[in-house]
Enzyme design. Structure first.
Site, PDB file in Angstrom:
ATOM      1  N   HIS A  23      -6.471   4.013  -4.591  1.00 54.22           N
ATOM      2  CA  HIS A  23      -5.039   3.820  -4.834  1.00 54.22           C
ATOM      3  C   HIS A  23      -4.630   4.687  -6.016  1.00 54.22           C
ATOM      4  O   HIS A  23      -5.426   4.924  -6.932  1.00 54.22           O
ATOM      5  CB  HIS A  23      -4.727   2.357  -5.160  1.00 54.22           C
ATOM      6  CG  HIS A  23      -4.800   1.438  -3.982  1.00 54.22           C
ATOM      7  ND1 HIS A  23      -5.640   0.353  -3.937  1.00 54.22           N
ATOM      8  CD2 HIS A  23      -4.136   1.454  -2.799  1.00 54.22           C
ATOM      9  CE1 HIS A  23      -5.496  -0.265  -2.775  1.00 54.22           C
ATOM     10  NE2 HIS A  23      -4.591   0.378  -2.069  1.00 54.22           N
ATOM     11  N   LYS A  61      -1.251   7.436   2.670  1.00 58.85           N
ATOM     12  CA  LYS A  61       0.091   6.871   2.837  1.00 58.85           C
ATOM     13  C   LYS A  61       0.732   6.684   1.472  1.00 58.85           C
ATOM     14  O   LYS A  61       0.047   6.652   0.443  1.00 58.85           O
ATOM     15  CB  LYS A  61       0.036   5.540   3.595  1.00 58.85           C
ATOM     16  CG  LYS A  61      -0.634   4.408   2.841  1.00 58.85           C
ATOM     17  CD  LYS A  61      -0.716   3.151   3.706  1.00 58.85           C
ATOM     18  CE  LYS A  61      -1.370   1.993   2.944  1.00 58.85           C
ATOM     19  NZ  LYS A  61      -1.532   0.782   3.781  1.00 58.85           N
TER      20      LYS A  61
END
Length: 239
Positions: free
Chosen positions: A104, A134
């Protein structure tokens, strides 16, 4: 007179699928543990890797408007019912399986568009070891949501060898890629966001964090943190 009983057969096919997947994932992790020292030494024999930065990349505003479009070899998909904008390389560089390893990147909410501008040249690079990633569409999440205050970028890592294993070269490229992402954000003085409680990171990572989603959950705990810090993939990224 004996009573004839119907021949009942329980269909275990669906159960067998689930059971067969779990040992495969576990054995992949065990193999990585067993090969840790070999991979560790091989990684250190590679020189620094320099990534060719993609040019003419879309802006954050652009990808928030796209529905589905191909760009620099990545299919960008933005569905109205999803809070994420997805990017997937049409011809993946890594042909192996996804075994749960992902990163992340957490950015201060108001700087997500600028952070994307800074990182997009690497994310769309033909040299990038990340085939799928994403980013949060900030227009679709509440201010205090988990992917609003942090974890706006997710990078999915796929193996490139048989039995869901990683080559030393791929591990080296991923290490170098994470270093480039971190240094670019730091050099641009981007404010970090709140990194997820589910993840772990070393002290020198200000934006990036790690989690294996097959062996952890989003809530996080001290036990989970310790387990993630012992993951062989994570150790090969930071040691």
């Amino acid at each position: 007179m004996p009573i004839k009983k119907p021949c009942l057969k329980l269909n275990l096919d669906s159960l067998n699928v689930v059971r067969s997947e779990i040992p495969q994932m576990l054995s992949a992790n065990e193999r990585l543990k067993n090969n840790f020292n070999i991979l560790y030494n091989q990684i250190r024999q590679y020189p620094a890797y320099y990534f060719k930065v993609a040019s003419n990349v879309p802006t954050y505003s652009d990808i928030c408007q796209f529905f589905s479009v191909m760009y620099q070899g990545f299919q960008i998909v933005n569905h109205s019912g999803d809070v994420f904008i997805h990017a997937c390389r049409e011809n993946p560089q890594s042909k192996g399986d996804f075994v749960g390893d992902k990163f992340h990147i957490s950015i201060a909410r108001e700087q997500v568009p600028l952070a994307f501008q800074i990182l997009s040249g690497l994310l769309f690079s033909e040299d990038s070891p990340i085939d799928k990633w994403k980013i949060t569409d900030m227009n679709r999440v509440s201010q205090q949501s988990r992917v609003g205050i942090g974890a706006q970028f997710t990078l999915y890592v796929k193996s490139d060898q048989e039995c869901s294993q990683y080559s030393a070269l791929l591990l080296h490229k991923i290490r170098q890629f994470i270093m480039c992402l971190e240094s670019n954000l730091l050099r641009s003085k981007i404010a970090p966001g709140e990194y997820p409680a589910s993840d772990v990171r070393p002290e020198d990572w200000k934006y990036v964090s790690y989690r294996n989603e097959l062996r952890s959950d989003r809530d996080g705990s001290e036990r989970q943190e310790q387990m993630l810090r012992e993951e062989p993939f994570y150790r090969l990224m930071i040691e």
